[in-house]
Design a protein around this motif. Sequence first.
Motif, mmCIF file in Angstrom:
data_model
loop_
_atom_site.group_PDB
_atom_site.id
_atom_site.type_symbol
_atom_site.label_atom_id
_atom_site.label_comp_id
_atom_site.label_asym_id
_atom_site.label_seq_id
_atom_site.Cartn_x
_atom_site.Cartn_y
_atom_site.Cartn_z
ATOM 1 N N VAL A 6 1.059 -1.316 -0.300
ATOM 2 C CA VAL A 6 -0.154 0.079 -0.358
ATOM 3 C C VAL A 6 0.666 1.387 -0.304
ATOM 4 O O VAL A 6 2.070 1.385 0.353
ATOM 5 C CB VAL A 6 -1.018 -0.349 0.831
ATOM 6 N N GLY A 7 0.504 2.462 -0.638
ATOM 7 C CA GLY A 7 0.584 3.735 -0.537
ATOM 8 C C GLY A 7 0.106 4.527 -0.682
ATOM 9 O O GLY A 7 -0.753 4.199 -0.565
ATOM 10 N N ARG A 8 0.774 5.814 -0.424
ATOM 11 C CA ARG A 8 0.124 7.224 0.175
ATOM 12 C C ARG A 8 0.839 8.274 -0.254
ATOM 13 O O ARG A 8 1.525 8.290 -0.039
ATOM 14 C CB ARG A 8 -0.385 7.331 1.597
ATOM 15 N N VAL A 9 -0.065 9.366 -0.800
ATOM 16 C CA VAL A 9 0.426 10.293 -1.759
ATOM 17 C C VAL A 9 -0.132 11.431 -0.798
ATOM 18 O O VAL A 9 -1.486 11.128 -0.814
ATOM 19 C CB VAL A 9 0.967 10.628 -3.159
ATOM 20 N N LEU A 10 0.757 12.485 -0.198
ATOM 21 C CA LEU A 10 -0.414 13.802 0.747
ATOM 22 C C LEU A 10 0.356 14.733 0.296
ATOM 23 O O LEU A 10 1.899 15.100 -0.379
ATOM 24 C CB LEU A 10 -0.128 13.481 2.327
ATOM 25 N N ALA A 11 -0.245 15.675 0.056
ATOM 26 C CA ALA A 11 0.307 16.872 -0.485
ATOM 27 C C ALA A 11 -0.621 17.819 0.454
ATOM 28 O O ALA A 11 -2.431 18.279 0.707
ATOM 29 C CB ALA A 11 -0.327 17.443 -1.396
ATOM 30 N N GLU A 12 -0.376 18.855 1.992
ATOM 31 C CA GLU A 12 -1.181 19.725 3.005
ATOM 32 C C GLU A 12 -0.539 21.309 3.024
ATOM 33 O O GLU A 12 0.539 20.877 2.832
ATOM 34 C CB GLU A 12 -1.434 18.884 3.767
ATOM 35 N N ALA A 13 -1.914 22.119 3.541
ATOM 36 C CA ALA A 13 -0.759 23.488 3.512
ATOM 37 C C ALA A 13 -1.064 23.620 5.156
ATOM 38 O O ALA A 13 -2.439 22.707 5.668
ATOM 39 C CB ALA A 13 -2.143 24.553 3.467
ATOM 40 N N ARG A 14 0.320 24.155 5.223
ATOM 41 C CA ARG A 14 0.101 24.084 7.221
ATOM 42 C C ARG A 14 0.390 25.478 7.740
ATOM 43 O O ARG A 14 1.628 26.068 6.989
ATOM 44 C CB ARG A 14 0.798 23.065 7.936
ATOM 45 N N TRP A 15 -0.797 25.596 8.689
ATOM 46 C CA TRP A 15 -0.227 27.360 9.402
ATOM 47 C C TRP A 15 0.067 27.207 10.132
ATOM 48 O O TRP A 15 -0.565 26.232 11.472
ATOM 49 C CB TRP A 15 -1.780 28.271 9.368
ATOM 50 N N ARG A 16 1.472 27.533 10.558
ATOM 51 C CA ARG A 16 1.906 27.963 11.643
ATOM 52 C C ARG A 16 1.222 28.786 13.088
ATOM 53 O O ARG A 16 1.189 29.809 12.689
ATOM 54 C CB ARG A 16 3.479 27.991 11.658
#
Length: 92
Positions: free
Chosen positions: A75-85
């Motif tokens: 299994v595999g997963r690719v992710l992209a996310e924006a993060r607000w510090r």
Amino acid sequence: ALAPRQQRLSATARVYRPLTRRLGLVAGLDARLLVSGRGAGGEGSVAYDEGELFRLGGAASLRGYDEEAFLGRAVGRVLAEARWRLDDGAFV
């Protein structure tokens, strides 16, 4: 008969790219593989116990699909996310 020998291999990669002082982009990859050897002497077919297969979803996920819907030995997963510090160790 001896049970087949199994190993679980996993890899995780993450890249963090700051866009502004508080906003950042995270991209990543998760991969997991279940490797099963043949019986003693190399004879027989490779058997995977369903209880050992990887599951995606279910109680440990916010993805919203049934735990039994997706399972496999690779299994595999690719992710992209924006993060607000928020501060040095907290993100939203």
